[in-house]
Motif scaffolding. Sequence first.
Motif, PDB file in Angstrom:
ATOM      1  N   LEU A  23       0.744  -1.133  -0.073  1.00 55.53           N
ATOM      2  CA  LEU A  23       0.098  -0.066  -0.016  1.00 55.53           C
ATOM      3  C   LEU A  23       0.806   1.054  -0.045  1.00 55.53           C
ATOM      4  O   LEU A  23       0.580   2.172  -0.600  1.00 55.53           O
ATOM      5  CB  LEU A  23      -0.962  -0.144   1.284  1.00 55.53           C
ATOM      6  CG  LEU A  23      -2.232  -1.124   1.076  1.00 55.53           C
ATOM      7  CD1 LEU A  23      -2.980  -1.087   2.327  1.00 55.53           C
ATOM      8  CD2 LEU A  23      -2.960  -0.985  -0.009  1.00 55.53           C
ATOM      9  N   GLU A  24       1.956   1.386   0.746  1.00 52.91           N
ATOM     10  CA  GLU A  24       2.835   2.194   0.765  1.00 52.91           C
ATOM     11  C   GLU A  24       3.478   2.830  -0.832  1.00 52.91           C
ATOM     12  O   GLU A  24       3.411   4.020  -1.102  1.00 52.91           O
ATOM     13  CB  GLU A  24       4.222   2.054   1.474  1.00 52.91           C
ATOM     14  CG  GLU A  24       4.365   2.882   2.767  1.00 52.91           C
ATOM     15  CD  GLU A  24       5.379   2.565   3.711  1.00 52.91           C
ATOM     16  OE1 GLU A  24       5.592   1.616   4.336  1.00 52.91           O
ATOM     17  OE2 GLU A  24       6.455   3.499   3.395  1.00 52.91           O
ATOM     18  N   GLN A  25       3.770   1.587  -1.348  1.00 54.41           N
ATOM     19  CA  GLN A  25       4.280   1.859  -2.719  1.00 54.41           C
ATOM     20  C   GLN A  25       3.255   2.480  -3.632  1.00 54.41           C
ATOM     21  O   GLN A  25       3.358   3.160  -4.524  1.00 54.41           O
ATOM     22  CB  GLN A  25       4.840   0.569  -3.395  1.00 54.41           C
ATOM     23  CG  GLN A  25       6.361   0.198  -2.760  1.00 54.41           C
ATOM     24  CD  GLN A  25       6.531  -1.256  -2.755  1.00 54.41           C
ATOM     25  OE1 GLN A  25       6.017  -2.035  -3.721  1.00 54.41           O
ATOM     26  NE2 GLN A  25       7.482  -1.896  -2.117  1.00 54.41           N
ATOM     27  N   SER A  31       0.750   6.685  -6.626  1.00 47.55           N
ATOM     28  CA  SER A  31      -0.076   7.432  -7.123  1.00 47.55           C
ATOM     29  C   SER A  31      -0.203   8.927  -6.846  1.00 47.55           C
ATOM     30  O   SER A  31      -1.097   9.843  -7.143  1.00 47.55           O
ATOM     31  CB  SER A  31      -1.522   7.059  -6.168  1.00 47.55           C
ATOM     32  OG  SER A  31      -1.646   7.281  -5.018  1.00 47.55           O
ATOM     33  N   GLU A  32       0.725   9.378  -5.809  1.00 47.54           N
ATOM     34  CA  GLU A  32       1.013  10.869  -5.697  1.00 47.54           C
ATOM     35  C   GLU A  32      -0.432  11.289  -4.668  1.00 47.54           C
ATOM     36  O   GLU A  32      -0.703  12.385  -4.875  1.00 47.54           O
ATOM     37  CB  GLU A  32       1.213  12.024  -6.631  1.00 47.54           C
ATOM     38  CG  GLU A  32       2.628  11.533  -7.395  1.00 47.54           C
ATOM     39  CD  GLU A  32       2.775  12.117  -8.568  1.00 47.54           C
ATOM     40  OE1 GLU A  32       2.249  13.156  -8.791  1.00 47.54           O
ATOM     41  OE2 GLU A  32       3.676  11.794  -9.204  1.00 47.54           O
TER      42      GLU A  32
END
Lengths: 501, 501
Positions: A389-391, A396-397
Amino acid sequence: MAAEAAVREQAEAVRRLKQDKADPDEIAKEVAKLLEMKAQLGGDEGKHKFVLKTPKGTRDYSPKQMAIRERVFNAIIACFKRHGAEVIDTPVFELKETLTGKYGEDSKLIYDLKDQGGELLSLRYDLTVPFARYLAMNKITNIKRYHIAKVYRRDNPAMTRGRYREFYQCDFDIAGQFDPMIPDAECLKIVHEILSDLQLGDFLVKVNDRRILDGMFAVCGVPDSKFRTICSSVDKLDKVPWEEVRSEMVGEKGLSPEAADRIGEYVQLHGGLDLIERLLQDPKLSQNKLAKEGLGDMKLLFEYLTLFGITGKISFDLSLARGLDYYTGVIFEAVLLQQENDHVEEPVSVGSVAGGGRYDGLVGMFDPKGRKVPCVGVSIGIERIFSILEQRVEASEEKIRTTETQVLVASAQKKLLEERLKLISELWDAGIKAEVLYKKNPKLLNQLQYCEDTGIPLVAIVGEQELKDGVVKLRVVATREEVNIRREDLVEEIRMRTSQP
Amino acid sequence: MAAEAAVREQAEAVRRLKQDKADPDEIAKEVAKLLEMKAQLGGDEGKHKFVLKTPKGTRDYSPKQMAIRERVFNAIIACFKRHGAEVIDTPVFELKETLTGKYGEDSKLIYDLKDQGGELLSLRYDLTVPFARYLAMNKITNIKRYHIAKVYRRDNPAMTRGRYREFYQCDFDIAGQFDPMIPDAECLKIVHEILSDLQLGDFLVKVNDRRILDGMFAVCGVPDSKFRTICSSVDKLDKVPWEEVRSEMVGEKGLSPEAADRIGEYVQLHGGLDLIERLLQDPKLSQNKLAKEGLGDMKLLFEYLTLFGITGKISFDLSLARGLDYYTGVIFEAVLLQQENDHVEEPVSVGSVAGGGRYDGLVGMFDPKGRKVPCVGVSIGIERIFSILEQRVEASEEKIRTTETQVLVASAQKKLLEERLKLISELWDAGIKAEVLYKKNPKLLNQLQYCEDTGIPLVAIVGEQELKDGVVKLRVVATREEVNIRREDLVEEIRMRTSQP
């Protein structure tokens, strides 16, 4: 300056590693070393220099990471509560002997505390053994609980892939004597709900049973004494090809090639109810008591999973073994599948995100009279989910707010600190989430910029004129719209404008 | 049987302690020992006997305790968020040297991990030092954050009074260079809000300043080298009378009787703005630069507290010292006051429930260049608050639900397990919190009893007739009212009936 030469040498080493596209963890380690050497060199005040780092294999969570973490926890906790679970907590360390003899070969990964006089202690390795200790100690024979907490393993960290020495486990377990496979089916339903909720992409839950594995080993001609070690070879099948596992069995573990080949035929099987039916007719397996029991229960499990409508993502897979010693029945593991695209024929597993199984003997190991409490449970592997999710957020900015502040109390003129403090105190007391800049005379521009930076949607502006008129100027940051609100209506107006749709 | 004789002896020892009304912790310890001896004796299967306990000074949280704990946490987190705080997390252990030299005499209470190769590690002793390490490591000069996590101290536990070796801290800190006393005032506002919210009874927040203390020591004639140790004597004034503290200063610490008597005059002073004004005119204190600075800031602080409307529960108290080495400015501590009654003339303090202060030098200790980041913060002492609320719940016989289940899916007839599982699956997928008994053919009475026991308000009953009619019988547990609801309306009906008012 020998120290400076050493720094140059280290910098060169880092450059080479990057050029060679070495393991990212390796590079990170060497970069850290370089920075540390530079820091040591840079200081010239003669005071002791600290190494500014967290312990190996651990990390801090920044506010942004915490925001993502809370989202994931909330989804998981909501699911556990939907299934009627209570929650417990246990200490981060246990008596050393509580953990002894529960983890097989992995016991070497346990963190021990220093003997400073008194009891010998170790950090918990998982939440399952403390749970069993809790049940036995409190003579509880019937509970459905969840437990979310950090566990500790002195393993080789691979932090970029979400593997840490300190990491969270989210466990849901059902303890008690019940009719077969109903709690087991609920555990699988929970995995299905959580992985669907979190929208991590396609996934598959592999299911097997320790009794089927043991029965299979028996009919393939594995000697009893080799069950455990052959099982741990099978456990590697998700990472290495059969040929390698076979040569480990035959070469290192001294299994006959014929037995290995018979195992090879079974462990490539996976499917659903049809496969279970076929194996129930298998001339060898059907003669083995354990295997027959396991297959009978597996059939029942799949019937319940059909009622839950989730068999589409569940695969009975004879290659699933799972390492831990304490499992006695159903075992399962959920893996995320790589997104399919034109170049990939079949979705490939990118790693386990949940696992669990039945462990009917563990509580009895703690009970003075050996009384058993049957248990089945699931553990969600939250760290890998965080990493994904972090990546995704990075890519997605998407802008993640790290506070929930509804309004900044500001002023356009000088000498209004007292008025700002009076107003914000009123807002706090009314339950409004509010901030104020800690400056006597901040510029309005800086106050508005602070709102832009942190995502605060509203500004309540006090000024000489507003004070005289008994109003506050409310500014909507996004639209720059400004309206005067009577002071006594301000709280209601802020609530209305910031209520979730 | 020597072992049985030993058990009898131990039982006798316990009986005597109880009769003598000994310290409850002492009794608990001896009872535990007795039970352990009995357990050892009772086992006759020849297998190794575990000592079934948590490590000294730690405890498990049962579901009921967790329910109380969550209430308290929710109130505290709501307050921290109301004040715009972000949240961070750090590892449970730090490099040993990160903690070295931060806690003065208390350093001996730090838990070290065993040296198993690699870095030397210690469990965190508080959340403040990890916070400072985090700021320095990430070069953050400006943040308002909270952190709720367990910390570890090898202290003498007094568990009945809420003193543990593993306990929670709830910290809120403001780091950054700001205009004086505005963040400090907000920290006191937060203490006031939380203690009011939790309705723990009357409380008082004592405030002082390290600079005032140091200035006072100087004008009283304490040599510089003795500031620290005399300060730690003063710190005992909340527990022991002045006469005892004085004799420690003069006898053990070699202070002149005259200096001690001068200190004695100051440390009995407490009050508000009036006292601050008086001390600003004090012929000795007003000549001391540090004291003057401290008093000036104290005045400003009280002006802000007046704007916040909370001076009624805040007392400037020259006897407040606080032990930790790292404080540099304002310090404060909140105590609960015993309920007044006819027999007690003045409310008496029953212990500290929050504390904090300014520590402008701590981050600089970690920065390679010694760059300072001024910080002020508050820590809520949650364990004592738990203890109080737990006792209150016990006394009130309030029934605390430990789950949030809205509905039990039940059946009155046999052979309806499949139908129950189908229905509950529909409910889970619609977000309804639902449970089912894990039995093929449970009795209706047992199902209703389960609802009574666990506080589930509704029962959804499926039966042959209901299935034919496409309805579900919904029963309200409290009133025994039953209505048939069309299956497609069931989710909405349950939501409506269980929505919070």
